[in-house]
Every structure is written in C-alpha cells, then in structure tokens.
Design an enzyme around this catalytic site. Structure first.
Site, mmCIF file in Angstrom:
data_model
loop_
_atom_site.group_PDB
_atom_site.id
_atom_site.type_symbol
_atom_site.label_atom_id
_atom_site.label_comp_id
_atom_site.label_asym_id
_atom_site.label_seq_id
_atom_site.Cartn_x
_atom_site.Cartn_y
_atom_site.Cartn_z
ATOM 1 C CG ASP A 13 -1.728 1.240 1.411
ATOM 2 O OD1 ASP A 13 -2.374 1.625 0.420
ATOM 3 O OD2 ASP A 13 -1.753 1.846 2.497
ATOM 4 C CB SER A 14 0.284 4.830 -0.428
ATOM 5 O OG SER A 14 -0.781 4.965 0.495
ATOM 6 C CB CYS A 76 -3.218 0.692 -2.309
ATOM 7 S SG CYS A 76 -3.222 2.452 -2.696
ATOM 8 C CD GLU A 155 1.126 6.405 5.715
ATOM 9 O OE1 GLU A 155 2.150 5.760 5.789
ATOM 10 O OE2 GLU A 155 0.023 5.890 5.444
ATOM 11 C CB CYS A 186 -9.020 5.275 0.932
ATOM 12 S SG CYS A 186 -7.338 5.528 1.556
ATOM 13 C CG HIS A 188 -4.492 5.176 4.633
ATOM 14 N ND1 HIS A 188 -4.073 4.616 3.459
ATOM 15 C CD2 HIS A 188 -3.376 5.625 5.259
ATOM 16 C CE1 HIS A 188 -2.752 4.733 3.363
ATOM 17 N NE2 HIS A 188 -2.301 5.338 4.450
HETATM 18 N N1 DGL Z 1 -4.609 3.497 1.023
HETATM 19 C C1 DGL Z 1 -4.747 4.006 -0.287
HETATM 20 C C2 DGL Z 1 -6.076 3.602 -0.929
HETATM 21 O O1 DGL Z 1 -6.608 2.584 -0.598
HETATM 22 C C3 DGL Z 1 -4.437 5.426 -0.620
HETATM 23 C C4 DGL Z 1 -3.933 6.404 0.339
HETATM 24 C C5 DGL Z 1 -3.066 7.441 -0.331
HETATM 25 O O2 DGL Z 1 -3.585 8.449 -0.838
HETATM 26 O O3 DGL Z 1 -1.861 7.202 -0.344
HETATM 27 O O4 DGL Z 1 -6.578 4.270 -1.791
#
Ligand code: DGL
Length: 258
Positions: A13-14, A76, A155, A186, A188
C-alpha cells in the site's frame, strides 16, 4: 540463490492503510507467510498522477517478484485503479489481486438507500470507479467525497487527533444524518471508522477487506498455491521509510485490529 520471500504473499500500500487488508488476509489464510510493504516515503498516492502511481507500484512489484513472492495483493484502491492492468500485463503468471471501493455490495443490498463513497482523488476520477458508478447510479442514490488529507493524517498515526476530527467535519458535515451506507474506498479509512460514525451517525460500513481475502484464497486454491501444513505463517513488515518508528507504527496499528 534462495529468494528471500520464496512462496510468500506480497502485499503493498502507499503506507499503513493496507494493514486493514492484511489483517483480513491473515484471518482467512493463517498458514500463509505475508510480506507487507508500505511506501510511506511516497504517500499519499491519492494526490499523484496515474503515471506516478504506476511507476511507484511497478518498482515495488518488481522488487517483490525479485524476492520470489507467489502472489501479490495491491492493498490500495488508488494503486489498483491506476496500475493493476499494467502490472497484470507485465506479470501474466503472477496472481495479482487488487482492491476497489465496495460499491457493489453497498448498492445492491436491498432497498433504495443513500450511499456515500469516501476515497482519494485519484481513485474517484479514474475510469475504473466511474464505470462502477455508472452501473449502480440508477439503482441507488450514490454520492462520493474526495477525502484529501485524510490518508496523510492516518499515516501519521493520529487516529483520534483534533486534526482528523476537524478534517472529517469539513468533509462529512454536509452528509450528517443523511446517509445510510458508507463505502470506505481507501484502505486507510477503516482506521478512523469511529470518528466517521461520530459525525454521520448510525451508518453501515462497507470495505473491501473480506472480499479481497476471499478472492485471494480462491485464486491460490485454483492455482494450487495454498499452503496446507497446519502451521502458523509469519508476517514481515517493511517500509520505504526504513525507520524503527515507522515499523513500530505498522506493528502497533496492526495489533490494534486484533
Ligand atoms: N490506502 C490508499 C487507498 O486505498 C491510498 C492512500 C493514499 O492516498 O496514499 O486508496
């Protein structure tokens, strides 16, 4: 030379968001070994161009393949919407599972309800999501909200901070008391579910973690790649930030979900 993660499942993931997916993968596949990589150094992905996201995702995937992973989960939504097609073309023999906003179950489940999709700018603007929206928009009232800044706040590990609450108020106040179902588009966002609920009231949440885990299990079974040894698999956390604080944050957030 033996590859470092030969036969493991690679997940990326990011940053910390994919841990919400990893947790579900682990529940359904306790015998598998997982290598988790968070690209915290380059997050947020949601504010980047498609080309940038493809490049970053490719670099991570190349390294995972080099290490010998038997399958890859792009944990992600943003990286999936930009890069999954490209990566599947580049590695046709590697099972690659992506995640996308769980709009289908939210929109299909019974009566006409008001659905709100929360996701990054990149996810919402790309055609993968636009096509999904097109399919369901006549069945249900769907709104979407670009949650700029939210993944970055998560984050930093500040899940219950004033900053997160203020940000969420700015994004969600117009929908307070008006939506029935919320798609966490997302990875997160499940980490701040309680904060979202505080603003929106009683809503049903939809995320992609269980569906992704089921898909991975089916795919591994089809390919004859499932571990079947009655053992408990390992998890290794890794991050492009490479600091001890970062890895401690990954472990803390992961354990918080237990
Ligand atoms: N966790 C990521 C997602 O599912 C993106 C978060 C980011 O913008 O880095 O989209």
């Amino acid at each position: 030379m033996e590859k470092m993660y030969q036969g493991w499942i690679g997940t990326f993931d990011s940053g910390v968001g994919g841990l919400t997916i990893l947790h579900e993968l682990r529940k359904l596949l306790p015998e598998e070994n997982f290598y988790y990589y968070g690209d915290s150094l380059h997050s947020p992905y949601g504010e980047k161009t498609r080309e940038e996201i493809i490049k970053l995702s490719e670099t991570i995937t190349d390294a995972m393949v080099e290490k010998g992973v038997k399958a890859l989960v792009i944990a992600c939504n943003t990286a999936t919407s930009s890069a999954v097609t490209y990566l599947r073309q580049k590695y046709p023999n590697l099972p690659i599972i992506g995640v996308e906003p769980a709009l289908k179950p939210a929109a299909q489940k019974g009566e006409d309800k008001h659905v709100l999709v929360m996701a990054t700018k990149a996810t919402l603007k790309l055609e993968k999501f636009q096509k999904l929206l097109e399919t369901f928009k006549d069945q249900t009232h769907v709104d979407s909200v670009v949650c700029t800044g939210l993944a970055s706040a998560v984050e930093r590990g500040e899940l219950h901070s004033k900053e997160v609450k203020d940000l969420l108020h700015g994004l969600l106040d117009p929908y307070a008391g008006k939506v029935d179902r919320v798609v966490l588009g997302c990875t997160h966002y499940p980490l701040v579910k309680d904060e979202i609920k505080e603003i929106l009231g009683e809503v049903e949440f939809y995320d992609s973690s269980y569906g992704t885990a089921k898909q991975l299990k089916n795919r591994l079974r089809e390919e004859g790649l499932l571990v079947n040894e009655g053992r408990t698999g390992q998890i290794i956390f890794d991050s492009s930030k490479k600091t001890e604080e970062e890895l401690a944050l990954y472990k803390r957030l992961y354990q918080m979900m237990d």
